[in-house]
Design a protein around this motif. Sequence first.
Motif, PDB file in Angstrom:
ATOM      1  N   MET A 132       0.818  -1.224   0.000  1.00  0.00           N
ATOM      2  CA  MET A 132       0.000   0.000   0.000  1.00  0.00           C
ATOM      3  C   MET A 132       0.848   1.269   0.000  1.00  0.00           C
ATOM      4  SD  MET A 132      -3.194  -0.876  -0.120  1.00  0.00           S
ATOM      5  CE  MET A 132      -4.126   0.534   0.475  1.00  0.00           C
ATOM      6  N   LEU A 133       2.178   1.124  -0.010  1.00  0.00           N
ATOM      7  CA  LEU A 133       3.025   2.306   0.098  1.00  0.00           C
ATOM      8  C   LEU A 133       2.828   3.259  -1.074  1.00  0.00           C
ATOM      9  CD1 LEU A 133       5.155   3.576   1.917  1.00  0.00           C
ATOM     10  CD2 LEU A 133       6.901   2.386   0.595  1.00  0.00           C
ATOM     11  N   ASN A 134       2.644   2.714  -2.281  1.00  0.00           N
ATOM     12  CA  ASN A 134       2.427   3.600  -3.427  1.00  0.00           C
ATOM     13  C   ASN A 134       1.108   4.352  -3.298  1.00  0.00           C
ATOM     14  OD1 ASN A 134       1.122   1.116  -3.775  1.00  0.00           O
ATOM     15  ND2 ASN A 134       1.054   1.323  -5.990  1.00  0.00           N
ATOM     16  N   PHE A 135       0.093   3.728  -2.682  1.00  0.00           N
ATOM     17  CA  PHE A 135      -1.172   4.430  -2.483  1.00  0.00           C
ATOM     18  C   PHE A 135      -1.059   5.491  -1.394  1.00  0.00           C
ATOM     19  CE2 PHE A 135      -2.546   0.452  -4.487  1.00  0.00           C
ATOM     20  CZ  PHE A 135      -3.223   0.989  -5.561  1.00  0.00           C
ATOM     21  N   ALA A 136      -0.228   5.228  -0.388  1.00  0.00           N
ATOM     22  CA  ALA A 136       0.030   6.266   0.615  1.00  0.00           C
ATOM     23  C   ALA A 136       0.694   7.476  -0.039  1.00  0.00           C
ATOM     24  CB  ALA A 136       0.909   5.706   1.730  1.00  0.00           C
ATOM     25  N   ASN A 137       1.625   7.214  -0.966  1.00  0.00           N
ATOM     26  CA  ASN A 137       2.251   8.311  -1.702  1.00  0.00           C
ATOM     27  C   ASN A 137       1.230   9.040  -2.577  1.00  0.00           C
ATOM     28  OD1 ASN A 137       4.843   7.899  -0.682  1.00  0.00           O
ATOM     29  ND2 ASN A 137       5.331   6.364  -2.235  1.00  0.00           N
ATOM     30  N   ASN A 138       0.315   8.280  -3.148  1.00  0.00           N
ATOM     31  CA  ASN A 138      -0.734   8.882  -3.969  1.00  0.00           C
ATOM     32  C   ASN A 138      -1.660   9.750  -3.119  1.00  0.00           C
ATOM     33  OD1 ASN A 138      -1.935   8.858  -6.754  1.00  0.00           O
ATOM     34  ND2 ASN A 138      -3.720   8.108  -5.636  1.00  0.00           N
ATOM     35  N   LEU A 139      -1.982   9.266  -1.915  1.00  0.00           N
ATOM     36  CA  LEU A 139      -2.769  10.058  -0.963  1.00  0.00           C
ATOM     37  C   LEU A 139      -2.064  11.370  -0.640  1.00  0.00           C
ATOM     38  CD1 LEU A 139      -4.862  10.499   1.415  1.00  0.00           C
ATOM     39  CD2 LEU A 139      -3.325   9.100   2.801  1.00  0.00           C
ATOM     40  N   LEU A 140      -0.773  11.278  -0.322  1.00  0.00           N
ATOM     41  CA  LEU A 140      -0.002  12.475  -0.005  1.00  0.00           C
ATOM     42  C   LEU A 140       0.033  13.435  -1.188  1.00  0.00           C
ATOM     43  CD1 LEU A 140       2.948  10.822   1.927  1.00  0.00           C
ATOM     44  CD2 LEU A 140       1.248  12.383   2.886  1.00  0.00           C
ATOM     45  N   CYS A 141       0.157  12.893  -2.379  1.00  0.00           N
ATOM     46  CA  CYS A 141       0.189  13.721  -3.586  1.00  0.00           C
ATOM     47  C   CYS A 141      -1.100  14.518  -3.725  1.00  0.00           C
ATOM     48  CB  CYS A 141       0.424  12.833  -4.798  1.00  0.00           C
ATOM     49  SG  CYS A 141       0.577  13.720  -6.370  1.00  0.00           S
ATOM     50  N   SER A 142      -2.242  13.855  -3.488  1.00  0.00           N
ATOM     51  CA  SER A 142      -3.524  14.565  -3.599  1.00  0.00           C
ATOM     52  C   SER A 142      -3.644  15.649  -2.536  1.00  0.00           C
ATOM     53  CB  SER A 142      -4.693  13.578  -3.496  1.00  0.00           C
ATOM     54  OG  SER A 142      -4.897  13.111  -2.179  1.00  0.00           O
ATOM     55  N   LEU A 143      -3.103  15.394  -1.340  1.00  0.00           N
ATOM     56  CA  LEU A 143      -3.185  16.371  -0.257  1.00  0.00           C
ATOM     57  C   LEU A 143      -2.240  17.550  -0.504  1.00  0.00           C
ATOM     58  CD1 LEU A 143      -3.375  13.962   2.808  1.00  0.00           C
ATOM     59  CD2 LEU A 143      -5.220  15.379   1.889  1.00  0.00           C
ATOM     60  N   GLU A 144      -1.100  17.283  -1.115  1.00  0.00           N
ATOM     61  CA  GLU A 144      -0.175  18.363  -1.442  1.00  0.00           C
ATOM     62  C   GLU A 144      -0.781  19.303  -2.475  1.00  0.00           C
ATOM     63  OE1 GLU A 144       3.167  16.056  -2.603  1.00  0.00           O
ATOM     64  OE2 GLU A 144       3.811  15.659  -0.545  1.00  0.00           O
ATOM     65  N   GLN A 145      -1.603  18.761  -3.348  1.00  0.00           N
ATOM     66  CA  GLN A 145      -2.256  19.573  -4.377  1.00  0.00           C
ATOM     67  C   GLN A 145      -3.158  20.627  -3.745  1.00  0.00           C
ATOM     68  OE1 GLN A 145      -5.156  17.511  -6.682  1.00  0.00           O
ATOM     69  NE2 GLN A 145      -5.226  19.013  -8.323  1.00  0.00           N
ATOM     70  N   ILE A 146      -3.770  20.294  -2.584  1.00  0.00           N
ATOM     71  CA  ILE A 146      -4.681  21.250  -1.928  1.00  0.00           C
ATOM     72  C   ILE A 146      -4.000  21.935  -0.746  1.00  0.00           C
ATOM     73  CG2 ILE A 146      -6.775  20.054  -2.642  1.00  0.00           C
ATOM     74  CD1 ILE A 146      -6.904  18.753   0.111  1.00  0.00           C
ATOM     75  N   SER A 147      -2.668  21.804  -0.677  1.00  0.00           N
ATOM     76  CA  SER A 147      -1.856  22.483   0.348  1.00  0.00           C
ATOM     77  C   SER A 147      -2.222  22.065   1.768  1.00  0.00           C
ATOM     78  CB  SER A 147      -1.991  24.014   0.207  1.00  0.00           C
ATOM     79  OG  SER A 147      -1.574  24.427  -1.071  1.00  0.00           O
ATOM     80  N   PHE A 148      -2.604  20.805   1.943  1.00  0.00           N
ATOM     81  CA  PHE A 148      -2.873  20.289   3.281  1.00  0.00           C
ATOM     82  C   PHE A 148      -1.556  19.996   3.983  1.00  0.00           C
ATOM     83  CE2 PHE A 148      -3.621  16.736   6.222  1.00  0.00           C
ATOM     84  CZ  PHE A 148      -4.655  17.261   6.995  1.00  0.00           C
ATOM     85  N   ASN A 149      -1.475  20.317   5.269  1.00  0.00           N
ATOM     86  CA  ASN A 149      -0.250  20.088   6.033  1.00  0.00           C
ATOM     87  C   ASN A 149      -0.135  18.601   6.370  1.00  0.00           C
ATOM     88  OD1 ASN A 149       1.977  20.115   7.695  1.00  0.00           O
ATOM     89  ND2 ASN A 149       0.992  21.235   9.366  1.00  0.00           N
ATOM     90  N   THR A 150       0.558  17.854   5.537  1.00  0.00           N
ATOM     91  CA  THR A 150       0.633  16.400   5.703  1.00  0.00           C
ATOM     92  C   THR A 150       1.480  15.977   6.895  1.00  0.00           C
ATOM     93  OG1 THR A 150       2.471  16.286   4.123  1.00  0.00           O
ATOM     94  CG2 THR A 150       0.233  15.962   3.252  1.00  0.00           C
ATOM     95  N   SER A 151       2.223  16.916   7.499  1.00  0.00           N
ATOM     96  CA  SER A 151       3.021  16.554   8.673  1.00  0.00           C
ATOM     97  C   SER A 151       2.139  16.257   9.885  1.00  0.00           C
ATOM     98  CB  SER A 151       4.002  17.685   9.012  1.00  0.00           C
ATOM     99  OG  SER A 151       3.305  18.838   9.469  1.00  0.00           O
ATOM    100  N   THR A 152       0.860  16.571   9.797  1.00  0.00           N
ATOM    101  CA  THR A 152      -0.057  16.277  10.898  1.00  0.00           C
ATOM    102  C   THR A 152      -0.536  14.830  10.886  1.00  0.00           C
ATOM    103  OG1 THR A 152      -1.983  16.967   9.585  1.00  0.00           O
ATOM    104  CG2 THR A 152      -0.895  18.661  10.913  1.00  0.00           C
ATOM    105  N   ILE A 153      -0.211  14.079   9.835  1.00  0.00           N
ATOM    106  CA  ILE A 153      -0.668  12.695   9.708  1.00  0.00           C
ATOM    107  C   ILE A 153       0.283  11.756  10.445  1.00  0.00           C
ATOM    108  CG2 ILE A 153      -1.094  10.810   8.079  1.00  0.00           C
ATOM    109  CD1 ILE A 153      -1.757  12.899   5.974  1.00  0.00           C
ATOM    110  N   ILE A 154      -0.288  10.772  11.139  1.00  0.00           N
ATOM    111  CA  ILE A 154       0.490   9.678  11.700  1.00  0.00           C
ATOM    112  C   ILE A 154       0.189   8.435  10.866  1.00  0.00           C
ATOM    113  CG2 ILE A 154       0.918   8.200  13.701  1.00  0.00           C
ATOM    114  CD1 ILE A 154       0.016  10.515  15.469  1.00  0.00           C
ATOM    115  N   PHE A 155       1.202   7.859  10.260  1.00  0.00           N
ATOM    116  CA  PHE A 155       1.022   6.685   9.421  1.00  0.00           C
ATOM    117  C   PHE A 155       1.172   5.416  10.263  1.00  0.00           C
ATOM    118  CE2 PHE A 155       2.009   9.818   6.198  1.00  0.00           C
ATOM    119  CZ  PHE A 155       1.182   9.449   5.156  1.00  0.00           C
ATOM    120  N   TRP A 156       0.226   4.510  10.085  1.00  0.00           N
ATOM    121  CA  TRP A 156       0.343   3.202  10.711  1.00  0.00           C
ATOM    122  C   TRP A 156       1.193   2.342   9.779  1.00  0.00           C
ATOM    123  CZ3 TRP A 156      -4.329  -0.375  12.361  1.00  0.00           C
ATOM    124  CH2 TRP A 156      -3.818  -1.471  13.060  1.00  0.00           C
ATOM    125  N   ALA A 157       2.446   2.138  10.154  1.00  0.00           N
ATOM    126  CA  ALA A 157       3.373   1.358   9.347  1.00  0.00           C
ATOM    127  C   ALA A 157       3.265  -0.106   9.750  1.00  0.00           C
ATOM    128  CB  ALA A 157       4.804   1.859   9.549  1.00  0.00           C
TER     129      ALA A 157
END
Length: 296
Positions: A1-26
């Motif tokens: 699922m790592l590529n989908f996590a990157n895809n999620l981050l990509c979509s959030l970066e497009q809307i300038s969401f602060n992705t540093s607030t996310i905690i990833f369950w690895a």
Amino acid sequence: MLNFANNLLCSLEQISFNTSTIIFWALDDGAETIFHRRGYATYRDATLFSASGNENEHGVTAAYRRMMLQRPIFFRDVLSAGFDILMLDADIVFWQSPLVIVPEDANRHDIDMVYSTDAREFYTTHDAFEDSGRRGSLMPPICNGMFWMKSSRETVSLWSEMLDVFAAPWWQMGLYRYLWFQDDQRGVDVLLNDGRAQVVPPFPRGITHAMVPNRDDSGKKLNVRLLDQTQVANGQLFMFREAEYEANLEKIRVQGNDRISVHMNWNTHRISKADGAKEKGIYYLDDNDECTFLHR
């Protein structure tokens, strides 16, 4: 699922969401290392099961079921520590901030949880409380891939009771577990349909107050808000009800609203996540797994 996590981050970066607030369950040390190197916070319990490789590419496998049994432990522990949860599966893309589904502080005391729905039909054309996928008559089918839940004794109890069912010996709970609980999502569906919960406003389009079965009950309830199926679409509706989805999207845009997210939880026996996402234009990574939005 790592590529989908990157895809999620990509979509959030497009809307300038602060992705540093996310905690990833690895789920494994490789994912944990990658996210740490990129500066993201992670949660990982090495004692919990995880599947390596791509065992679950085409849906529910034995490995997937074992992994999913760990989620109630995680949810219970986080809520018990006094934290609310905003849970997002990695295979989601966003056009608005995920925080728009979280109740505002002024309304938070009236809502215990906010859920996306896993229904296979739109409520605008299909009675939500007669859905074939429901686990009871009081609550339409919910999706554990995207939800907000308030920390409280009642919400902790929800997960604790579910864990009791999963931990019970086969002779005591085996048939019930096999037919009804199966995993944490179906477990929540069952428990929210036992009378402890009710759907509360604001209702998604297609549900009215008069339709809610236990609307007049006066006892203490867990108040569940359901998200609009067009604004927060599940994969079945987005992938296999395309004409209805587009028609509904046009209607809500006329009303001044817009889509928030889509979850890639369609039937992967019919089309894989990656192929479906690319076909629908919601896979934003190039051949080097780099976010294409950053190159525009």
